[in-house]
Write an enzyme that holds these catalytic residues in place. Structure first.
Site, mmCIF file in Angstrom:
data_model
loop_
_atom_site.group_PDB
_atom_site.id
_atom_site.type_symbol
_atom_site.label_atom_id
_atom_site.label_comp_id
_atom_site.label_asym_id
_atom_site.label_seq_id
_atom_site.Cartn_x
_atom_site.Cartn_y
_atom_site.Cartn_z
ATOM 1 C CG HIS A 78 -12.349 -10.405 11.363
ATOM 2 N ND1 HIS A 78 -12.371 -11.392 10.400
ATOM 3 C CD2 HIS A 78 -11.587 -9.407 10.830
ATOM 4 C CE1 HIS A 78 -11.672 -11.003 9.343
ATOM 5 N NE2 HIS A 78 -11.166 -9.802 9.578
ATOM 6 C CG ASP A 80 -16.191 -12.761 10.277
ATOM 7 O OD1 ASP A 80 -15.289 -12.229 10.967
ATOM 8 O OD2 ASP A 80 -16.933 -12.087 9.535
ATOM 9 C CG ASP A 110 -9.193 -10.456 6.192
ATOM 10 O OD1 ASP A 110 -9.251 -10.061 7.363
ATOM 11 O OD2 ASP A 110 -9.961 -10.051 5.304
ATOM 12 C CD GLU A 142 -13.893 -7.036 9.522
ATOM 13 O OE1 GLU A 142 -13.488 -5.913 9.196
ATOM 14 O OE2 GLU A 142 -13.842 -8.022 8.750
ATOM 15 C CD GLU A 143 -13.963 -10.096 6.185
ATOM 16 O OE1 GLU A 143 -14.373 -9.118 5.535
ATOM 17 O OE2 GLU A 143 -12.758 -10.374 6.320
ATOM 18 C CD GLU A 167 -9.070 -6.722 9.703
ATOM 19 O OE1 GLU A 167 -8.638 -7.359 8.731
ATOM 20 O OE2 GLU A 167 -10.233 -6.846 10.147
ATOM 21 C CG HIS A 354 -11.815 -9.807 1.293
ATOM 22 N ND1 HIS A 354 -12.804 -8.864 1.478
ATOM 23 C CD2 HIS A 354 -11.357 -10.100 2.530
ATOM 24 C CE1 HIS A 354 -12.921 -8.593 2.765
ATOM 25 N NE2 HIS A 354 -12.056 -9.325 3.431
HETATM 26 ZN ZN LIG Z 1 -10.219 -8.697 8.114
#
Ligand SMILES: [Zn+2]
Length: 381
Positions: A78, A80, A110, A142-143, A167, A354
């Site tokens: 992903h 984003d 990520d 995706e997030e 990932e 994150h």
């Molecule tokens: Zn991810």
């Protein structure tokens, strides 16, 4: 492998903000990152398809394909990132910063870093035609909603048979994760003076019965479904929040409950709806009260790649590590729906994702290049 190239590509990708958020005010779209990837891949000979996400003009998926044939490989991820609080960062989240053998930046691990490494890894394979396609597939959202991966049902990945979802797993192969279902239940009764229960219909009383029924369902699911690969081997059902009523001297007229269910592989998300409904209907009838059930988000299926599948055997051999399970959800189930044997495996650690000062360790780059090159050799050459 040229580390400088990886660093300069990752610098560019991190510089392009692509925050996705369920809050519209923070949501940005990923189109700039998609265009950047396309601009790098097209001159290398890749056929570029940018697939817009319906209803989101600034979002798209990218399918970039090199070569043709059958049995090829998809390298997927992903584009984003989650939002960030830059006041908690020690450097600019959008300026890749090297410190102590680490590359700091929002999305560095990520998972923009995976794309920079994958593009560097595939360069030696440009000299002669591949026998099966190599596809770089980059998604949106995706997030938040996973709408990018959801819309991939229309994507053409013909000729591919295998997929790596890059990932951050510290390059340890992962072949299963749980699914997620999030539900809201709203009970609408009738308020009235608390001195006489007959003056209303108490929504909180009804919710109490509903919750008891759901706890019963939780036990039944745990008995029926178990997966020894997960640290919590059973499905879970968690009551997350509840709101109802206002005053002690008023009969509660409305009550709302939000909960999630984490499903194990083999469970059918659709079947859960009817199991929940079976809890609700008798309560609604007995109490003559209105009970509504709705999805708080489109569900995500549990994912499992069989332990003896070709891709699992290969990556276990290449990394020297047995395939495990992850505690977070990924886009892997959508790639399986495209008919691809799918493994989750990529550089960096989810522990750094994150959160402020997200980084990719520099020493992840070479091992990732090695594994990806071995996979390209095996599946595309
Ligand atoms: Zn991810």
């Amino acid at each position: 492998m040229n580390t400088k190239n990886v660093l300069s590509m990752l610098t560019e990708l991190v510089k392009l903000p692509s925050v996705s958020s369920t809050l519209p005010s923070r949501d940005m779209g990923n189109i700039k990152v998609i265009e950047q990837l396309a601009n790098w891949l097209e001159p290398l000979g890749f056929a570029i398809r940018i697939l817009p996400i319906a209803g989101s003009p600034n979002k798209a998926n990218l399918v970039a394909t090199l070569g043709s044939g059958s049995g090829g490989l998809v390298l997927a991820g992903h584009t984003d990132t989650v939002p960030c609080d830059d006041t908690l960062w020690h450097s600019d989240p959008f300026a890749l910063t090297e410190r102590d053998g680490r590359l700091y930046g929002l999305g560095s691990t990520d998972m923009k870093g995976f794309f920079a490494i994958a593009i560097e890894a595939l360069k030696p394979f440009l000299e002669k035609p591949l026998s099966a396609p190599l596809i770089i597939l980059a998604t949106a959202d995706e997030e938040s909603s996973m709408d990018g991966a959801r819309s991939l049902v229309h994507a053409d990945v013909s000729g591919a048979r295998y997929a790596v979802v890059g990932e951050p797993t510290g390059l340890k192969p992962m072949r299963a994760h749980k699914g997620i279902v999030m539900k809201g239940i709203t009970i609408t009764g009738r308020s009235g003076h608390s001195s006489n229960p007959l003056l209303g219909n108490n929504a909180m009383d009804a919710m109490h019965e509903v919750m008891s029924g759901l706890m019963q369902l939780r036990q039944e699911l745990a008995l029926k479904y178990q997966h020894p690969g997960f640290s919590v081997p059973t499905p879970t059902l968690n009551f997350g929040c509840i709101h109802g009523g206002d005053n002690p001297n008023r009969i509660c007229g409305q009550c709302e409950l939000h909960f999630d269910i984490r499903t194990t592989p083999g469970m059918d998300n659709g079947e859960l709806d009817s199991l929940i409904q079976k809890v609700l209907t008798p309560v609604a009838e007995r109490r003559a009260i209105n009970i509504g059930l709705r999805a708080l988000m489109p569900g995500l299926a549990a994912y499992e790649e069989p332990e003896n599948s070709d891709i699992v055997t290969l990556v276990e051999h290449l990394t020297g590590q047995p395939a495990g399970t992850v505690g977070f959800a990924t886009e892997a189930p959508f790639f399986q729906q495209l008919g691809l044997q799918t493994i989750v495996m990529g550089p960096g650690s989810i522990d750094q994702a994150h959160q402020p000062d997200e980084y990719m360790a520099l020493d992840q780059i070479q091992p990732t290049v090695d594994v990806l090159q071995a996979m390209i050799k095996r599946y595309c050459q």
